[in-house]
Write an enzyme that holds these catalytic residues in place. Sequence first.
Site, mmCIF file in Angstrom:
data_model
loop_
_atom_site.group_PDB
_atom_site.id
_atom_site.type_symbol
_atom_site.label_atom_id
_atom_site.label_comp_id
_atom_site.label_asym_id
_atom_site.label_seq_id
_atom_site.Cartn_x
_atom_site.Cartn_y
_atom_site.Cartn_z
ATOM 1 N N HIS A 62 0.768 -1.281 -0.203
ATOM 2 C CA HIS A 62 0.066 0.095 0.025
ATOM 3 C C HIS A 62 0.858 1.209 -0.054
ATOM 4 O O HIS A 62 1.443 1.707 0.984
ATOM 5 C CB HIS A 62 -0.853 0.058 1.205
ATOM 6 C CG HIS A 62 -2.049 0.874 1.315
ATOM 7 N ND1 HIS A 62 -3.382 0.729 1.955
ATOM 8 C CD2 HIS A 62 -1.952 2.263 0.761
ATOM 9 C CE1 HIS A 62 -3.958 2.016 1.626
ATOM 10 N NE2 HIS A 62 -3.132 2.891 1.199
ATOM 11 N N ASP A 307 1.101 2.840 3.706
ATOM 12 C CA ASP A 307 0.210 3.754 3.280
ATOM 13 C C ASP A 307 0.908 5.062 3.034
ATOM 14 O O ASP A 307 0.603 6.338 3.386
ATOM 15 C CB ASP A 307 -0.928 4.157 4.201
ATOM 16 C CG ASP A 307 -2.074 4.964 3.338
ATOM 17 O OD1 ASP A 307 -2.035 5.323 2.330
ATOM 18 O OD2 ASP A 307 -3.055 5.292 4.189
HETATM 19 ZN ZN ZN Z 1 -6.873 4.859 2.381
HETATM 20 ZN ZN ZN Z 2 -3.777 4.804 0.995
#
Ligand code: ZN
Ligand code: ZN
Length: 434
Positions: A62, A307
Amino acid sequence: MDTILIKGGHIIDPENNINDEFDIIVDKGKIVKVEKDITPFAYSKVIDASNCIISPSFTDLHVHFRDPGQTYKEDIKTGSMAAVAGGFTTVVCMPNTIPAIDEPSLVRYVIEKGEEVGLCRVLPAAAVTKGRRGKQLTEMALLKDAGAVYFTDDGAPVVDSHIMRKAMEYAASLGTFVANHCEDLSLSKDGVAHEGEISAALGLPPLPPEAEETMVARDCILSIRTGAPVHICHISTKLAVEVVAWAKAMGANITAEVTPHHLYLCDDEWLDFHCKAKVSPPLREYEDIEAVRWGLSSKIIDYVATDHAPHAHHEKMLDHWNCPPGMIGLQFALPIVMELVRKDYITMKRAIEALSTEPAKKIGLKPPSIVEGEKAEFVIFNPNEPWEVTEDKILSKSKNTPLLGRKLRGKVKYTFFNGKIVYEDTSKEEFCYD
Ligand SMILES: [Zn+2]
Ligand SMILES: [Zn+2]
């Protein structure tokens, strides 16, 4: 640099049940010998790996490399540089670029640009719905054939439950899965900080945790009913972890990831009135941090994903309404996870599984192996070496992180990919960590 001897390191390779001190010889990119106490002799390079762990290099399912469309924040080259500096040699780019990755030609663009840069394996996730608008499914089979490894509208949730169900079933029939950014937008509304004492004290628009939890529950139910897999992106609350634990106990085909920042930072980061703390889902309270740590150690949460979400300085300087959510993470995953090892939340073996082998297996990749005959793809890191987070050490184009100026412990020394050294740490720290 044909033959490299790596001396004195401790290899942890969970898939091959190796957890011991060994020296390694890499010749022309291949691991040719893994043995104890190899005598240094006429090697073109000798790496002193004493006090270091050598593990299969890491996989991050991610990341946001902002390419195409917002390459002033990051591009596939700078993103790859940050990845290998963090020990990652496989990354999966989110499709919320401009345009969104919803066509086979765009899937191929990401793969080809990643190969051209050549530092690591750059793979794309494709959008679930056209333009990530949540209305109409993409041509999932064509996207999968072009090389998309999974499907997500990340940055936004798949709001419509019917579309989510159909997407999960299609993805399952293609041998892959949908990953959801769980956020009920009718609950999160204009919230910017986790609803709690800090948001109340600072007068920040509150974002209630149930915005995440209700959608996690919906996706768990859809998975139980359809039998199709679902993956929960960036899980962050105690109740969400409990819901996933329940769904797993019910036999649901569900996996979850947690970010380094949700494992390490809580909502008091807002106290310096700086939007560096703004991220989606928001930084939570201490009991949530404890819960995600427990979830990671008990395998309710399957792996770590950063992320990594770069934004330009001028964007993060906006007020809390207009500043985009997100923080970078590729170079902080290792030190943060090592902090959990030092504090006995998780074992070193589990840490390496969560950073490396589990996410690789999730997308059907054979995890890198530190055994004779394999191409060199491993990371050499010192789990305790201190370093201070400064802008010059961040290889990402953007520097948006609340960790700037902090001291962390755990440093990547070398990253090998495709038989080559793709990162070597040359920095020297001048402070003493006490
Ligand atoms: Zn997200
Ligand atoms: Zn993300």
